[in-house]
Write a protein that holds these residues in place. Structure first.
Motif, short mmCIF file in Angstrom:
data_model
loop_
_atom_site.label_atom_id
_atom_site.label_comp_id
_atom_site.label_asym_id
_atom_site.label_seq_id
_atom_site.Cartn_x
_atom_site.Cartn_y
_atom_site.Cartn_z
N LEU A 49 0.85 -1.19 0.00
CA LEU A 49 0.00 0.00 0.00
C LEU A 49 0.88 1.24 0.00
CD1 LEU A 49 -2.80 1.34 0.21
CD2 LEU A 49 -2.57 1.20 2.70
N GLU A 50 1.95 1.20 0.76
CA GLU A 50 2.85 2.35 0.87
C GLU A 50 3.51 2.66 -0.48
OE1 GLU A 50 3.97 5.58 2.85
OE2 GLU A 50 2.73 3.99 3.71
N SER A 51 3.90 1.62 -1.21
CA SER A 51 4.57 1.84 -2.49
C SER A 51 3.63 2.44 -3.54
CB SER A 51 5.18 0.54 -3.02
OG SER A 51 4.18 -0.37 -3.47
N LEU A 52 2.34 2.26 -3.35
CA LEU A 52 1.36 2.79 -4.29
C LEU A 52 0.93 4.21 -3.94
CD1 LEU A 52 -0.94 -0.34 -4.74
CD2 LEU A 52 0.63 0.60 -6.45
N LYS A 53 1.21 4.62 -2.72
CA LYS A 53 0.78 5.96 -2.30
C LYS A 53 1.53 7.04 -3.09
CE LYS A 53 -1.07 5.09 2.32
NZ LYS A 53 -0.96 5.34 3.76
N GLY A 54 0.87 8.17 -3.25
CA GLY A 54 1.45 9.27 -4.00
C GLY A 54 0.86 9.40 -5.39
N LYS A 55 0.20 8.32 -5.86
CA LYS A 55 -0.47 8.33 -7.16
C LYS A 55 -1.82 7.64 -7.02
CE LYS A 55 3.86 7.63 -9.73
NZ LYS A 55 4.55 6.74 -10.71
N PRO A 56 -2.83 8.06 -7.78
CA PRO A 56 -4.08 7.30 -7.77
C PRO A 56 -3.89 5.97 -8.48
CG PRO A 56 -4.18 9.06 -9.40
CD PRO A 56 -2.89 9.24 -8.65
N THR A 189 -15.29 8.42 -18.27
CA THR A 189 -15.47 8.95 -16.91
C THR A 189 -14.32 8.54 -16.01
OG1 THR A 189 -17.87 8.89 -17.15
CG2 THR A 189 -17.00 8.99 -14.91
N ILE A 190 -13.91 7.28 -16.10
CA ILE A 190 -12.81 6.79 -15.26
C ILE A 190 -11.52 7.54 -15.58
CG2 ILE A 190 -11.38 4.79 -14.68
CD1 ILE A 190 -13.84 3.02 -15.31
N ALA A 191 -11.24 7.70 -16.88
CA ALA A 191 -10.03 8.40 -17.29
C ALA A 191 -10.05 9.86 -16.83
CB ALA A 191 -9.87 8.33 -18.80
N ILE A 192 -11.20 10.51 -16.98
CA ILE A 192 -11.33 11.91 -16.56
C ILE A 192 -11.18 12.03 -15.05
CG2 ILE A 192 -12.95 13.85 -16.36
CD1 ILE A 192 -14.07 12.96 -19.11
N ASP A 193 -11.78 11.10 -14.30
CA ASP A 193 -11.67 11.15 -12.84
C ASP A 193 -10.22 10.98 -12.39
OD1 ASP A 193 -14.35 11.60 -12.41
OD2 ASP A 193 -14.85 9.54 -11.88
N MET A 194 -9.51 10.05 -13.00
CA MET A 194 -8.10 9.84 -12.63
C MET A 194 -7.28 11.07 -12.98
SD MET A 194 -7.23 5.84 -13.40
CE MET A 194 -5.84 5.82 -12.28
N GLU A 195 -7.51 11.62 -14.16
CA GLU A 195 -6.78 12.81 -14.59
C GLU A 195 -7.06 13.98 -13.64
OE1 GLU A 195 -6.05 15.31 -18.72
OE2 GLU A 195 -8.00 14.37 -18.39
N THR A 196 -8.31 14.13 -13.25
CA THR A 196 -8.69 15.23 -12.36
C THR A 196 -8.07 15.08 -10.98
OG1 THR A 196 -10.80 15.42 -13.54
CG2 THR A 196 -10.64 16.53 -11.42
N LEU A 197 -8.05 13.85 -10.47
CA LEU A 197 -7.42 13.59 -9.16
C LEU A 197 -5.95 14.00 -9.19
CD1 LEU A 197 -8.55 10.17 -7.63
CD2 LEU A 197 -8.94 12.45 -6.73
N ILE A 198 -5.27 13.65 -10.27
CA ILE A 198 -3.85 13.98 -10.40
C ILE A 198 -3.65 15.49 -10.48
CG2 ILE A 198 -1.84 13.80 -11.92
CD1 ILE A 198 -2.99 11.00 -12.73
N GLU A 199 -4.47 16.14 -11.29
CA GLU A 199 -4.35 17.58 -11.45
C GLU A 199 -4.64 18.33 -10.14
OE1 GLU A 199 -6.88 18.58 -14.71
OE2 GLU A 199 -5.38 18.05 -16.22
N GLU A 200 -5.65 17.87 -9.41
CA GLU A 200 -5.97 18.50 -8.14
C GLU A 200 -4.84 18.30 -7.12
OE1 GLU A 200 -9.80 17.09 -6.89
OE2 GLU A 200 -10.87 18.21 -8.46
N ARG A 201 -4.21 17.12 -7.18
CA ARG A 201 -3.08 16.86 -6.27
C ARG A 201 -1.90 17.77 -6.59
NH1 ARG A 201 1.29 13.58 -7.06
NH2 ARG A 201 0.34 12.59 -8.87
N LEU A 202 -1.71 18.01 -7.88
CA LEU A 202 -0.60 18.86 -8.30
C LEU A 202 -0.95 20.35 -8.25
CD1 LEU A 202 0.63 16.77 -11.38
CD2 LEU A 202 1.64 16.86 -9.09
N GLY A 203 -2.21 20.63 -7.91
CA GLY A 203 -2.63 22.02 -7.78
C GLY A 203 -2.82 22.74 -9.09
N LYS A 204 -3.14 21.97 -10.15
CA LYS A 204 -3.34 22.59 -11.46
C LYS A 204 -4.74 23.16 -11.56
CE LYS A 204 0.04 19.86 -14.03
NZ LYS A 204 0.26 18.95 -15.16
#
Length: 204
Positions: A49-56, A189-204
């Motif tokens: 679980l720890e190795s997967l953290k930091g990315k969705p 929808t899945i692709a957009i949700d993953m992309e949005t999660l990443i962008e929100e994490r990066l503060g875009k």
């Protein structure tokens, strides 16, 4: 004058749609905390679980001897990755938990994945290396999903959902991972949700 009005209305509608898309905010629908785990993927590498953290990451439950939904689910996951590739999304992982770990060794899982056209295999982790009782309890505790080895036969009972896990190890949404019709699996929808999660994490 009438043509100009129609054209203006059309431009306004397009601008509203584009604005809505650009302002899309991901909304979590679940809040399942994923239990710590240590497993081995199809490359023989340790996954935790720890190795997967930091990315969705997108999770599913499958097994290689499955005669029903697992192959379509795996194919659907490759289609989602194609959508992600087209969008230029890179910071994610795809995780498939074997629900038949006694059969599914890393070598067996590697051979299984080799039957699919995978856009980027480095982001895949088909995992095993635990016992049957553990995966059944893990699926229930972490994903609220049933996994059960039947008393007769080798076809493990399990769900057909895909689960979106955020960078903190929280399952925040699930989707149909298998459908009799292609329209039933929300690839976009899945692709957009993953992309949005990443962008929100990066503060875009």
């Amino acid at each position: 004058m009438k043509k100009k009005s129609v054209g203006l209305i059309g431009l306004l509608l397009i601008s509203v749609i584009l604005s809505a898309c650009s302002n899309y905010k991901f909304k979590a629908e679940t809040e399942y905390t994923i239990d710590d785990f240590t497993a081995t993927d199809h490359r023989g590498e340790e996954v935790t679980l720890e190795s997967l953290k930091g990315k969705p990451w997108l999770a599913m439950f499958i097994f290689t001897n499955c005669t029903t939904i697992c192959q379509p689910m795996t194919f659907n996951m490759t289609q989602i990755q194609e959508e992600l590739e087209e969008r230029g999304v890179e910071d994610y992982n795809l995780v498939g938990f074997s629900v038949d770990p006694a059969t599914d060794t890393p070598e067996v899982l590697s051979e299984y994945l080799g039957h699919y056209s995978v856009p980027d295999e480095s982001k895949w982790h088909l995992v095993t290396g635990y016992d049957q009782a553990w995966i059944e309890q893990f699926a229930l505790n972490s994903f609220k999903s049933l996994v059960k080895m039947p008393t007769e036969g080798d076809q493990v009972i399990h769900g057909s959902s895909f689960y979106l896990v955020d960078e903190n190890g929280i399952a925040v949404k699930n989707y149909t991972g298998y459908s009799e019709t292609e329209e039933g699996v929300p690839f976009d929808t899945i692709a957009i949700d993953m992309e949005t999660l990443i962008e929100e994490r990066l503060g875009k």
